[in-house]
Scaffold this active site. Structure first.
Site, PDB file in Angstrom:
ATOM      1  N   LYS A  66      46.219  40.042  36.843  1.00 22.18           N
ATOM      2  CA  LYS A  66      45.119  39.528  36.022  1.00 22.18           C
ATOM      3  C   LYS A  66      45.326  39.986  34.580  1.00 22.18           C
ATOM      4  O   LYS A  66      45.736  41.134  34.339  1.00 22.18           O
ATOM      5  CB  LYS A  66      43.797  40.072  36.575  1.00 22.18           C
ATOM      6  CG  LYS A  66      42.540  39.500  35.926  1.00 22.18           C
ATOM      7  CD  LYS A  66      41.279  40.092  36.567  1.00 22.18           C
ATOM      8  CE  LYS A  66      40.011  39.498  35.973  1.00 22.18           C
ATOM      9  NZ  LYS A  66      38.798  40.092  36.589  1.00 22.18           N
ATOM     10  N   SER A  85      35.510  36.614  38.094  1.00 27.70           N
ATOM     11  CA  SER A  85      36.370  36.339  36.955  1.00 27.70           C
ATOM     12  C   SER A  85      37.864  36.350  37.293  1.00 27.70           C
ATOM     13  O   SER A  85      38.660  35.871  36.490  1.00 27.70           O
ATOM     14  CB  SER A  85      36.107  37.365  35.851  1.00 27.70           C
ATOM     15  OG  SER A  85      36.491  38.656  36.284  1.00 27.70           O
ATOM     16  N   SER A 109      34.037  40.122  41.022  1.00 25.55           N
ATOM     17  CA  SER A 109      35.111  39.334  40.403  1.00 25.55           C
ATOM     18  C   SER A 109      36.414  39.263  41.195  1.00 25.55           C
ATOM     19  O   SER A 109      37.303  38.496  40.843  1.00 25.55           O
ATOM     20  CB  SER A 109      35.412  39.865  39.004  1.00 25.55           C
ATOM     21  OG  SER A 109      34.449  39.378  38.104  1.00 25.55           O
TER      22      SER A 109
END
Lengths: 486, 478
Positions: A79, A154, A178
C-alpha cells in the site's frame, strides 16, 4: 498453467523443485498486472526492474542448491502509505506526488529480509481516509468482481490486486477497517493485527493510536506466514509491544472443537442487508458444525463507535498532516506571496476534499473550549468500548460478526454523502478503538456474485486463535478458491 | 499610589546531551547548517519519536536539585502550530503531566521562590534571513537545532523586583551548571528567559494584568527590560490607562519593550496527548540513583565558603558563579590551607590574566600544585610577594614549569644575607647623598626611595624587611 493463479504454497514448492524460476514468477505477475490494470487500476507504481533483479538473486540462490523459505522470492504489493526507500510513496495524494522517502519502513525491511519481492505500490484513499479508494488523487480502483463497484478502502488497491491475481500477497493498513472492509468487498483475506504488534515506523500516519499494518492475501495460510514475517517488537516504534510472536502456523494445525464464539447482538439488526445476514448465519452454522460453541454476547457501547472514531482519528490526523507544509518535501504552491499563503495554497491545492474535511473536523475537536466536550469525552467512551471487549472475552475465545453491512457498493454511490460512507465501517471501527486483532475472510457470495466477508475478532495479541478459526472455516468451505472474471 | 511588582519567569534550558531528544542525531551547537538531521528530526512522513533516556535523567536531576516532586506518571503532548522551523507542525512537549512540580529556589535573603513545574520538550530549528528582510525573496531553514532537548522551568510569580528576578536567574543557571545538565550560555541561546510581569497596588492580593516579555539575551537585559516595563506599566496606570494582556519584545538597541501580539492574537495550541509515545513512570530506584549523583549545590557551597574559609561573601559569590573556578579555589586551598591568600591571588591576579588571554579557568595553565608551591616559597621566605608575582606570571606563560624551577632558572631566590644586603645599602647611601640628607632633614618619604634603589640593584631579590631594617640602622649611624 497460469503461474499468477498458483497459491503461495505451490509457488514455493515449484521454486524449490526448480519447476519454475523466480524470474518466471515475477514476469508472470508483471504481465498479469499489465493485462488487467486498465480495468482494475490497483497500482500507483510498478517496480518491474528492481523486482526482476531481485528475482535473479533468488534464482542464483536456488541454483546454488539452497532451499527457499516459504515466502522467499514471492512477489508482494505494498500500500502506498508505507515508506520504500528510493521508490515513490505518495499516500495517493497530490501533496506527495514527487516524494521518494530517504528510508524504508520497518515492515519493508522485514519484507526484504524475508526475501519477498516488492512488485509495486498500490492505490488507496488519500492518506488512508476513506472506504472506497475513490478518494485517491490518482483515480479510483475498481473491484475485480465488478468493475462498476468499489473495492472498498482505504486499502482498496492492495485488496483488488490480490483478488485479481496481480500479486499473491499485499500489505494494507487498517485504521478503522481499511484492511478488513476491502478484503470483504474483494473476497480476500485481510488481517488487522493487535495494535502494537507490527511496527508503524515508516507507515505514513493517519491516526497514530489506531493505525496498524497487516496482510491482505488470497488464503488464510498466506496471511499467517506474512503476519509472522512482519510482526515483532521494533525499538523505533515506542508503541510497539515488547512481546515475542508465537509460531503462528502451529495454530493452523488445530481444529476449533470447543472454542467459544461470541455473537454480539448489537451487530445484527433488522435493517441489515439480508444477503449479508444470511451468509453470516450460514457461516455461524458452519462453525458450529466444526465444533465451536456459539453464544450471544453484548457489546453495549457499539453504537458510539463511529462517533468516537471520527473525533479521535480526525484529531490525530489534524496534527499528523500538519507536516505537509511545502517547506521540506512534497509539493509547494508557487504563487504564494507570503508565508501564510504558502501554507494555505500548498495545502489547499495538495489535499483532496475528504482529507481537508477530516483536518477541519479534528482541528475543531481539539480547539480551546471544545476539547473536553469532544476529544476528552471520546477518549472516555473509547475506554468503555475497550472494556466491552475485555468483558466479552471473559466468556468467549473469539467474536464473530459481519465485516461490512453490505457487499461492494457502486462507485460514486456514496461519495457524495460522507456520513453514509463512514457507516460502511460500522462493524470494523470498534476493533481499532479497542486495539484488538480482527480478520475478514470470504464467507460466500451475493446473488450478483459479490463476495461477502466474515469478521473474526480476538483477544489482544491472540492473532493465532482467529487465524485458526479462519483457516478451519476456509478449508471447510473453499470460498477462497473462486476467482474473478477480470 | 504605591505599586508592587510581581514577576514570574519561564526559562528554557538546553540539555547537555550528546544526541537529540527523539532521534540519535548529534545535538552539538554551531555545526554546518542542516548537517545534523535525519528523517526523524526532519519530520519526514512516517517517522516516530523514541525518547532519549538521558533527557529524562537530566530532567529528573534538575527536578531534584530544584526541590521538586518528581511526578509518578509523565507523558508528552503535541503543541500544534505552523512555522517553517517546526518540521512536524507540532512540538512534542509536556502539558498537563510534566516531569516535576512544586519546587523551590531560595534567594540569599532567605526568600523562597516557588518552581511551578519542570518539563521536557524539543527545540525547533531556526530561520536564516537574508540581510534586507523587507525585500527578501526567501528565507532559509536550518534544522540542526530541531529536536535538541530542552527543559522548561516555570517559576511562581514570587519575585517582587528585577533584582530578585536576576538573582533567581543566576542561581538557577548556576544550579543547572553545577549539576552539569546545561551550559547556561544565554548568548548562544542555551539558556533563554521569558518574563511575566505585572504591577498592583501595594497590599493587594489580586494579580494585575500580566505582560509577557521576550527576547532578552543576557541577565543584564532581563533586569533592564523588567525595569523598563515596570515603569511603563506604572505610567499607564497613573495616567488612568489599562494594561493590555500581551506579549512584548525587548528591543536592546532602543532599550524599550514593543508590543508583539495581544492576547486575542495568541495561538490556540490545541494540546493533546502524543499518541506516538507511551505514558512513562520512572522507577523509584532510578530516581534514587540519580539523586545520589547530585553535587553540593551553589548556594550551600557559597555559605560554606564564607564560614569554612572565612572569605568575604562577595569573593565567595565570584567563585560560586563559575563552578570550575570554585573547584580550582578549593583544590588550591586543600593543598596549602591558606584560603584568604589563595582567594586574593585568584581574584587579584589570576582572573585578570585569564581575561587578558581570553581563556576559561578550565584552561588555566597554572596547576593548583604549582600554585601551592609558589605560596610555600613565599612562606619560607625564598621569594618575596613581589617576586612571587613574577613567578606567577611566568607560570602562567609556561604551563609546564613548577614555581621552584622558575625561581631557580631565573635566579629569583631572595637574598637574606645581611652582609650582602648591607653592601648594597652602603653603596646606595654613598650614591644618593642628596636623598640621604633630605631624609636626615626630616623628609621621611625619602626612605621609600632608598628602599626602592636597594631593591632595584638587587633585582628585587633582597628581602624587603631586612633592607628596611639595615637602611634605618645605617641612616641612624650617619
Amino acid at each position: 498453467m497460469n503461474i499468477h493463479s498458483l497459491s503461495v504454497k505451490e509457488l514455493n514448492n515449484k521454486l524449490n523443485k526448480k519447476e519454475i524460476s523466480c524470474k518466471e514468477i515475477v514476469e508472470s505477475f508483471l504481465s498479469r498486472i499489465e493485462k488487467v490494470e486498465p480495468k482494475v487500476k490497483a497500482f500507483l507504481y510498478t517496480n518491474g526492474d528492481r523486482a526482476r533483479k531481485k528475482a535473479e538473486e533468488v534464482d542464483k540462490k536456488i541454483s546454488s542448491g539452497a532451499k527457499l523459505k516459504p515466502l522467499e522470492g514471492i512477489p508482494i504489493a505494498i500500500k502506498d502509505n508505507m515508506c520504500t526507500e528510493g521508490m515513490p510513496t505518495t499516500c495517493a495524494s497530490k501533496i506527495l506526488s514527487d516524494f521518494k522517502p530517504p528510508y524504508s519502513a520497518d515492515v519493508i525491511n522485514r519484507i526484504e529480509a524475508t526475501g519477498m519481492i516488492i512488485i509495486g505500490k498500490t492505490n488507496m484513499d488519500e492518506f488512508a481516509m476513506g472506504s472506497s479508494t475513490e478518494n485517491s488523487a490518482y483515480g479510483a480502483t475498481r473491484n475485480p468482481w465488478d468493475p462498476e463497484r468499489a473495492p472498498g478502502g482505504s486499502s482498496g488497491g492492495s485488496a483488488a490486486a490480490v483478488a485479481a491475481d496481480e500479486a499473491p500477497l499485499a500489505l494494507g493498513s487498517d485504521t478503522g477497517g481499511s484492511i478488513r472492509q476491502p478484503a470483504s468487498f474483494c473476497g480476500v483475506v485481510g488481517l488487522k493485527p493487535t495494535y502494537g504488534r507490527v511496527s508503524r515506523y515508516g507507515l505514513i500516519a493517519f491516526a497514530s493510536s489506531l493505525d496498524q499494518i497487516g496482510p491482505i492475501t488470497r488464503e488464510v495460510y498466506d496471511s499467517a506466514l506474512l503476519f509472522q514475517a512482519i510482526a515483532g517488537h521494533d525499538p523505533k516504534d515506542s508503541t510497539s509491544a515488547g512481546l515475542s510472536v508465537p509460531e503462528i502456523t502451529d495454530f493452523l494445525k488445530k481444529d476449533i472443537k470447543g472454542l467459544r464464539l461470541g455473537i454480539p447482538r448489537e451487530y445484527f439488526n433488522p435493517e441489515m442487508d439480508s444477503e449479508v445476514k444470511n451468509k453470516i448465519s450460514e457461516a455461524i452454522k458452519k462453525l458450529t458444525d466444526l465444533g465451536a460453541v456459539v453464544k450471544e454476547i453484548s457489546l453495549p457501547h457499539t453504537e458510539y463507535a463511529v462517533s468516537v472514531y471520527y473525533i479521535i482519528a480526525t484529531a490525530e490526523a489534524s496534527a499528523n498532516l500538519a507536516r505537509y507544509d511545502g517547506v521540506r518535501y512534497g509539493s509547494r504552491a508557487n504563487k504564494a506571496e507570503n508565508l501564510f499563503q504558502m501554507y494555505s495554497l500548498t495545502r489547499g491545492e495538495g489535499f483532496g476534499t475528504e482529507v481537508k474535511r477530516r483536518i477541519m473536523l479534528g482541528t475543531y475537536a481539539l480547539s480551546a473550549g471544545y476539547y473536553d466536550a469532544y476529544y476528552l469525552k471520546a477518549q472516555k467512551v473509547r475506554t468503555l468500548i475497550k472494556n466491552d471487549f475485555d468483558e466479552a472475552f471473559k466468556a468467549c475465545d473469539a467474536i464473530i460478526t459481519p465485516t461490512a453491512p453490505t457487499p461492494a457498493f457502486k462507485l460514486g454511490e456514496k461519495s457524495t454523502n460522507p456520513l453514509e460512507m463512514y457507516l460502511s465501517d460500522i462493524f470494523t471501527i470498534s476493533v481499532n478503538l479497542a486495539g484488538i486483532p480482527g480478520i475478514s475472510i470470504p464467507c460466500g457470495f451475493s446473488k450478483g456474485n459479490l463476495p461477502i466477508g466474515l469478521q473474526i475478532l480476538g483477544r489482544p495479541f491472540d492473532e493465532g486463535t482467529i487465524l485458526q478459526i479462519a483457516y478451519n472455516f476456509e478449508q471447510a468451505t473453499g470460498y477462497h478458491l473462486r476467482k474473478t472474471n477480470i | 499610589m504605591v505599586y508592587e511588582t510581581v514577576i514570574g519567569l519561564e526559562v528554557h534550558a538546553q540539555l547537555l546531551t550528546n544526541t537529540k531528544i527523539f532521534c540519535s542525531c548529534s545535538a552539538k551547537f554551531g555545526q554546518t547548517e542542516n548537517s545534523q538531521v535525519c528523517p526523524i528530526c526532519l519530520g519526514m512522513p512516517g517517522v516516530l519519536p523514541v525518547l532519549n533516556k538521558k533527557v529524562v535523567e537530566f530532567s529528573i536531576k534538575t527536578g531534584l536539585a530544584l526541590n521538586c516532586k518528581i511526578q509518578p506518571v509523565m507523558h508528552f503532548d503535541r503543541k500544534n502550530y505552523f512555522y517553517p522551523d517546526l518540521p512536524k507542525g507540532y512540538q512534542i512537549s509536556q502539558f498537563d503531566f510534566p516531569l516535576a512540580k512544586a519546587g523551590v529556589i531560595e534567594l540569599r535573603s532567605g526568600k523562597k521562590i516557588g518552581i511551578t513545574r519542570v518539563h521536557m520538550e524539543e527545540d525547533a530549528g531556526k530561520l536564516v534571513h537574508p540581510e534586507a528582510l523587507e525585500n527578501a525573496e526567501f528565507s532559509l531553514v536550518d534544522l540542526n537545532r530541531a529536536g535538541v532537548p530542552l527543559m522548561e522551568i516555570v517559576s511562581e510569580p514570587d519575585m517582587r523586583s528585577p533584582a530578585e528576578a536576576k538573582e533567581y536567574l543566576e542561581l538557577l543557571r548556576n544550579t543547572l551548571r553545577y549539576i552539569e545538565v546545561c551550559d547556561g550560555n544565554m548568548e548562544e541561546g542555551s539558556f533563554r528567559c521569558d518574563a511575566n510581569v505585572s504591577i498592583r497596588e501595594y497590599g493587594s492580593t489580586v494579580l494585575g494584568t500580566k505582560v509577557e516579555l521576550k527576547n532578552m539575551n543576557s541577565f543584564r537585559n532581563v533586569e533592564l527590560a523588567l525595569e523598563y516595563e515596570i515603569e511603563r506599566q506604572k505610567k499607564v496606570l497613573s495616567e488612568g490607562g489599562r494594561i493590555n494582556q500581551e506579549t512584548r519584545l525587548w528591543n536592546v538597541d532602543k532599550c524599550i519593550t514593543i508590543s508583539m501580539r495581544s492576547k486575542e492574537e495568541s495561538h490556540d495550541y490545541r494540546y493533546f496527548p502524543e499518541p506516538d509515545l507511551v505514558p512513562f513512570t520512572p522507577a523509584m530506584d532510578w530516581i534514587k540513583e540519580i539523586s545520589m549523583t547530585l553535587p553540593e549545590l551553589p548556594l550551600i557551597r557559597e555559605k560554606r565558603f564564607v564560614s569554612q574559609y572565612n572569605i568575604p561573601l562577595n569573593d565567595a559569590q565570584t567563585f560560586i558563579n563559575e563552578k570550575e573556578l570554585a573547584d580550582y579555589f578549593e583544590e588550591c586551598v586543600k593543598l596549602c590551607n591558606q584560603p584568604r591568600v589563595v582567594s586574593n591571588w585568584i581574584l587579584n591576579e589570576l582572573l585578570a590574566k585569564l581575561k587578558e588571554k581570553n581563556i576559561s579557568i578550565k584552561e588555566c595553565p597554572i596547576k593548583p600544585v604549582n600554585f601551592k608551591e609558589m605560596i610555600e616559597l613565599m612562606d619560607k621566605g625564598v621569594i618575596s610577594g613581589k617576586i612571587a608575582k613574577t613567578v606567577f606570571g611566568e607560570m602562567f606563560q609556561s604551563s609546564s614549569s613548577s614555581a621552584s624551577a622558575i625561581v631557580e632558572r631565573m635566579g629569583l631566590t631572595q637574598i637574606v644575607n645581611t652582609d650582602e644586603i648591607g653592601a648594597i645599602v652602603d653603596s646606595v647611601i654613598a650614591q644618593q647623598a642628596e636623598v640621604v640628607t633630605s631624609y636626615k632633614n626630616g623628609k621621611e618619604k625619602a626612605l621609600g626611595f632608598l628602599v626602592g634603589e636597594v631593591m632595584k640593584i638587587s633585582k628585587g631579590k633582597a628581602n624587603p624587611k631586612i633592607v628596611n631594617e639595615l637602611l634605618l640602622k645605617k641612616l641612624k649611624g650617619i
